[in-house]
Design a protein around this motif. Structure first.
Motif, mmCIF file in Angstrom:
data_model
loop_
_atom_site.group_PDB
_atom_site.id
_atom_site.type_symbol
_atom_site.label_atom_id
_atom_site.label_comp_id
_atom_site.label_asym_id
_atom_site.label_seq_id
_atom_site.Cartn_x
_atom_site.Cartn_y
_atom_site.Cartn_z
ATOM 1 N N PHE A 24 4.366 7.308 -0.832
ATOM 2 C CA PHE A 24 4.326 6.722 -2.179
ATOM 3 C C PHE A 24 3.307 7.418 -3.071
ATOM 4 C CE2 PHE A 24 6.528 3.331 0.080
ATOM 5 C CZ PHE A 24 7.592 3.153 -0.786
ATOM 6 N N ARG A 25 2.214 7.937 -2.464
ATOM 7 C CA ARG A 25 1.282 8.712 -3.285
ATOM 8 C C ARG A 25 1.972 9.969 -3.768
ATOM 9 N NH1 ARG A 25 -3.963 7.218 0.247
ATOM 10 N NH2 ARG A 25 -4.419 5.307 -0.910
ATOM 11 N N GLY A 26 2.803 10.530 -2.891
ATOM 12 C CA GLY A 26 3.577 11.701 -3.288
ATOM 13 C C GLY A 26 4.513 11.386 -4.447
ATOM 14 N N ASP A 27 4.910 10.132 -4.538
ATOM 15 C CA ASP A 27 5.791 9.729 -5.633
ATOM 16 C C ASP A 27 5.022 9.428 -6.917
ATOM 17 O OD1 ASP A 27 7.935 9.939 -3.995
ATOM 18 O OD2 ASP A 27 8.044 7.814 -3.491
ATOM 19 N N GLY A 28 3.707 9.545 -6.842
ATOM 20 C CA GLY A 28 2.916 9.337 -8.043
ATOM 21 C C GLY A 28 2.488 7.899 -8.266
ATOM 22 N N LEU A 29 2.523 7.102 -7.231
ATOM 23 C CA LEU A 29 2.058 5.729 -7.384
ATOM 24 C C LEU A 29 0.617 5.623 -6.903
ATOM 25 C CD1 LEU A 29 5.084 3.712 -5.921
ATOM 26 C CD2 LEU A 29 4.546 4.095 -8.318
ATOM 27 N N ALA A 30 -0.091 4.620 -7.431
ATOM 28 C CA ALA A 30 -1.412 4.307 -6.899
ATOM 29 C C ALA A 30 -1.189 3.291 -5.794
ATOM 30 C CB ALA A 30 -2.294 3.719 -7.986
ATOM 31 N N VAL A 31 -1.593 3.652 -4.577
ATOM 32 C CA VAL A 31 -1.265 2.788 -3.448
ATOM 33 C C VAL A 31 -2.515 2.270 -2.768
ATOM 34 C CG1 VAL A 31 0.215 2.550 -1.444
ATOM 35 C CG2 VAL A 31 0.667 4.365 -3.089
ATOM 36 N N ASP A 32 -2.551 0.958 -2.514
ATOM 37 C CA ASP A 32 -3.621 0.370 -1.707
ATOM 38 C C ASP A 32 -3.018 -0.097 -0.393
ATOM 39 O OD1 ASP A 32 -5.525 0.725 -3.663
ATOM 40 O OD2 ASP A 32 -4.991 -1.184 -4.655
#
Lengths: 225, 462
Positions: A24-32
């Motif tokens: 998901f980081r690769g998708d450009g989201l900020a992930v926790d």
């Protein structure tokens, strides 16, 4: 998208969490990421998330309970539950308790990404008015259709059939469902009428890289060649 | 059921233990009977002989210094019989035969006393019975001995006939008792035969049945055995259930690590900076993970399908709609293989007994087989017809040899030509198990075109 979307992953399996974070980081989201239910309940109070991926098999609190508590805390973020169980009762339970989607392990990463994207879009309330598939673009707001840079000339009924097919690309859309798009319900429609529209659409999509297949007795399917 | 082995027959044992002493009793009875017969025949024949002797003796007289004898025809006539015994007589005075057959002498120890004596002798080598009486005639100083004899043919024949009757009677008794034992044992063991039929019927079933055997109607001697057997059944069922739950639990546990592998393999696959051989390996791993995932999903499905139907709700559903939905879900994969899929029905709606979810899973598995094993650009036809409610899924692929059509329903059984494809070998087992849960039967047939295979599910019409 102006604001960066935030995604929360509640997953106790560190190895899986690492993979999901990476995806998901690769998708450009900020992930926790949190690995237990208690932490999840704490963090949702502080951060406004666009979507939450919640594993049902958590070490401290059962995932379904976490889900219920979040909903009772008026967290309206779309939630997708993940589980290693695939019983329909689990699915029904999850959806009854306020989950928005459900995926059982193991899953294809692409499918999870697609579903999370859909959830985020749904959470934002306004679906993207542009439907696009390969060269084809359908603007639902204006009713315009394009193939690449060319304007695709469609009648109102052709466009509504195509819209339905595009929104369900890769799946067989039953004839009655398409007929309902094209004709008013009280119209008595000969089955051939729909075929006329499909025939016209096929001609218009000839060089689009898209094809409409007939699945006899079941409906029509649009796919990319 | 084989009857060989070290077993013995209850009938045999009973027959032996009863018939052996019975035979001894019958022999004793026979011997004493024979003795009695002999005695009776002798004494009654002797009585006739003595009657004849007395009739002769009565006529002895002295006339003019001569001993006269008036031989009445009836005297010897009473000795006539069907066996044509020869009759002889002699009258002896002072050791000399004065009339009759001279060969019939008085014998060595003739006793000159009153009364009739009997003895056995021979006449020209033929056994005879001799009756002798010493008569005192007036004017004579010595007694006159009168003898009458007859050959013993008649006596022997009489004894023989009576012995034959006795033996025949005994033999008849023996046979009656033996057959009574035989039938009585068969009758007594009949509940066991019924029990055997119940158990045998279960042996034929593809699914194990652990229902208790009936206790009513069982003879008391068999009850403890049936109870013990029931206890064993219960134990086996528990064990079996545990095993089934284990399969299901284990499959669930396998999913979590598999999700990790799959996620990371797919993420790695997105990288563009990999050498070709790494990409090939990654692709292999990815395929294997997918196969493993499918296997686990199918294992869980099978474990679920084989769960004993515990008060399954007698649901009903629309087979037409269910088939349409399930077929649409599989259509994309079929089309991706260039196959043509078509659905035919003459019904708008067909309500049958069962669960739409189970039926959907059955259809998905059958279609999966068609897509997996059918030829590229082949045809798959799905048909629903009513009365009796029937679903057919047929393809024009390589088909299944008739001899293998039963075996393909076995878990993990794969046709030899498919042993390398990534199917799990569980699909048809799941189909059959699910069918059984809603009393639907599944069979494989050759399509009318002669090519491919046709799966037929018969549902219970609602």
């Amino acid at each position: 998208m102006g604001v960066r979307m935030r995604l929360l992953i509640v997953e106790d399996d560190a190895a899986l969490a690492r993979g999901l974070l990476k995806a998901f980081r690769g998708d450009g989201l900020a992930v926790d990421h949190v690995s237990c239910g208690q932490d999840a309940l704490e963090i949702v109070k502080m951060e406004p998330y666009s979507a939450i991926i919640l594993d049902l098999g958590l070490p401290d609190i059962d995932g379904l309970t976490v889900l219920k508590r979040m909903r009772s805390m008026h967290v309206s973020t779309p939630i997708l539950i993940l589980t290693a169980r695939d019983g329909t009762s689990d699915r029904v339970n999850g959806l009854d308790h306020g989950a928005d989607d459900y995926l059982s392990k193991p899953f294809a990463v692409e499918e999870l990404e697609a579903r999370v994207r859909a959830l985020i879009r749904r959470g934002q309330g306004s679906p993207d008015p542009i439907l696009s598939l390969g060269l084809l673009k359908l603007d639902r707001a204006t009713g315009a259709a394009y193939l690449g840079d060319d304007v695709l000339d469609l009648t109102r009924r052709e466009r509504s059939v195509l819209e339905t097919l595009v929104s369900r690309v890769g799946t067989v859309v039953p004839k009655p469902r398409l007929a309902a798009d094209v004709f008013d319900y009280d119209d008595s429609v000969s089955p051939n009428a729909l075929e006329v529209y499909i025939g016209r659409l096929r001609r218009k999509l000839e060089k689009s890289g898209l094809e409409i297949l007939t699945v006899r007795g079941l409906g029509y399917l649009l796919r990319q060649i | 059921m084989s009857t060989s082995g070290q077993g013995y027959s209850i009938k045999g044992r009973l027959l032996w233990t009863l018939l052996a002493p019975l035979c001894v009793i019958l022999i004793v009875l026979g011997v004493s009977g024979a003795w009695l017969v002999e005695q009776n025949v002798e004494s009654s024949s002797d009585r006739v002989l003595s009657g004849s002797l007395q009739a002769i003796g009565e006529t002895l007289a002295m006339q003019e210094g001569f001993i006269t004898l008036d031989l009445p025809p009836s005297a010897l006539g009473m000795l006539e019989n069907a066996d044509r015994d020869n009759v002889f007589y002699s009258v002896i005075y002072r050791g000399k035969v004065i009339t009759g057959y001279p060969e019939l002498t008085a014998g060595r120890n003739a006793i000159y006393v009153d009364g009739i004596r009997f003895r056995d002798g021979f006449f020209h080598g033929v056994p005879i019975r001799i009756a002798m009486e010493a008569k005192l005639v007036p004017q004579l100083d010595a007694p006159v001995i009168v003898q009458v004899a007859e050959t013993t043919k008649n006596r022997r024949a009489l004894v023989y006939r009576m012995m034959i009757s006795l033996m025949a009677g005994e033999l008849f008794l023996l046979l009656v008792i033996a057959s009574l034992i035989f039938f009585a044992v068969g009758w007594g063991l009949r509940p066991l035969a019924a029990l055997r039929r119940i158990v045998e019927a279960r042996v034929g079933q593809p699914e194990l049945e652990f229902a208790q055997l009936p206790l009513q109607g069982m003879p008391q001697e068999v009850l403890p055995f049936v109870s013990a057997f029931n206890a064993l059944l219960e134990h086996v069922e528990t064990t079996f259930e545990t095993l089934r739950r284990f399969t299901s639990d284990a499959s669930h546990q396998l999913r979590a690590p598999l999700a990790v592998v799959r996620t990371h393999v797919e993420l790695l696959g997105r990288r563009t900076d990999m050498p070709g051989e790494v990409r090939v390996s990654l692709n292999d791993i990815s395929q294997a993970v997918k196969a493993l995932q499918r296997l686990i999903v199918q294992l869980i499905a099978l474990a679920k399908a084989e769960r004993p139907p515990q008060g399954e709700p007698t649901d009903r559903f629309d087979l037409v709609e269910c088939t349409e939905v399930a077929s649409r879900a599989c259509a994309t994969r079929a089309l991706d293989r260039g196959m043509e899929l078509s659905f035919e029905t003459d019904r708008d709606k067909l309500v049958v007994h069962g669960s739409a979810m189970f039926a959907g899973e059955m259809i998905a598995n059958l279609l999966d087989n068609c897509i997996r094993y059918g030829f590229e650009k082949g045809h798959i036809t799905i048909r629903v017809s009513g009365s009796p409610a029937r679903l057919e899924i047929e393809d024009d692929g390589p088909g299944i040899p008739v001899a293998q059509r039963d075996r393909v329903f076995e878990r993990f059984y794969r046709l030899p030509q498919n042993s390398h494809s990534e199917g799990s070998g569980l699909g048809l087992s799941i189909v059959r198990a699910l069918g059984r849960r809603m009393a639907a039967t599944v069979s494989l047939e050759t399509p009318s075109g002669g090519k491919g295979i046709k799966a037929v599910i018969q549902f219970q019409s609602a």
